[in-house]
Design a protein around this motif. Sequence first.
Motif, PDB file in Angstrom:
ATOM      1  N   GLU A 122      -2.309   4.133   6.569  1.00 54.94           N
ATOM      2  CA  GLU A 122      -2.678   3.236   5.477  1.00 54.94           C
ATOM      3  C   GLU A 122      -2.161   1.812   5.677  1.00 54.94           C
TER       4      GLU A 122
ATOM      5  N   VAL B 142       3.236   2.606   1.965  1.00 55.79           N
ATOM      6  CA  VAL B 142       3.303   3.355   3.214  1.00 55.79           C
ATOM      7  C   VAL B 142       4.619   4.128   3.297  1.00 55.79           C
TER       8      VAL B 142
ATOM      9  N   VAL C 245       0.806  -1.220   0.000  1.00 57.10           N
ATOM     10  CA  VAL C 245       0.000   0.000   0.000  1.00 57.10           C
ATOM     11  C   VAL C 245       0.842   1.274   0.000  1.00 57.10           C
TER      12      VAL C 245
ATOM     13  N   TRP D 154      -1.639  -1.932   6.533  1.00 53.08           N
ATOM     14  CA  TRP D 154      -2.548  -3.065   6.730  1.00 53.08           C
ATOM     15  C   TRP D 154      -2.001  -4.050   7.756  1.00 53.08           C
TER      16      TRP D 154
ATOM     17  N   HIS E  39       2.654   7.437   4.869  1.00 47.19           N
ATOM     18  CA  HIS E  39       1.225   7.288   5.151  1.00 47.19           C
ATOM     19  C   HIS E  39       1.014   6.232   6.238  1.00 47.19           C
TER      20      HIS E  39
END
Length: 100
Positions: free
Chosen positions: A58, A40, A38, A60, A55
């Motif tokens: 974000e 990050v 994602v 997971w 981020h």
Amino acid sequence: MPHKEIYALPNIVSPANPVIYNPDLCTGCNTCVQVCQVDVFIPNPEKGKPPVILHPDECWYCGCCVNDCPNNAITFNWPVQQRAYWKDKTTGKVLRDSQK
């Protein structure tokens, strides 16, 4: 060609970071940047430094960065609701998932 500066500002919504880098073990190889599903992280502009967590919200917590780190320099900073605690029946010692 004119020199162009690029800025990346981290999206810090909460004080928590999904991962913790051990600066003594991290070589800045950016393997975690490449395997993160994602995005990050972004590579640190300073060579040899841990990647920038761009981020954090974000994440997971899938484990790709932790599992693929060649130097074992990354540990998860689990959210409170996902932290596992249990007690050893024989010794009564409280254990956590981050202990080895």
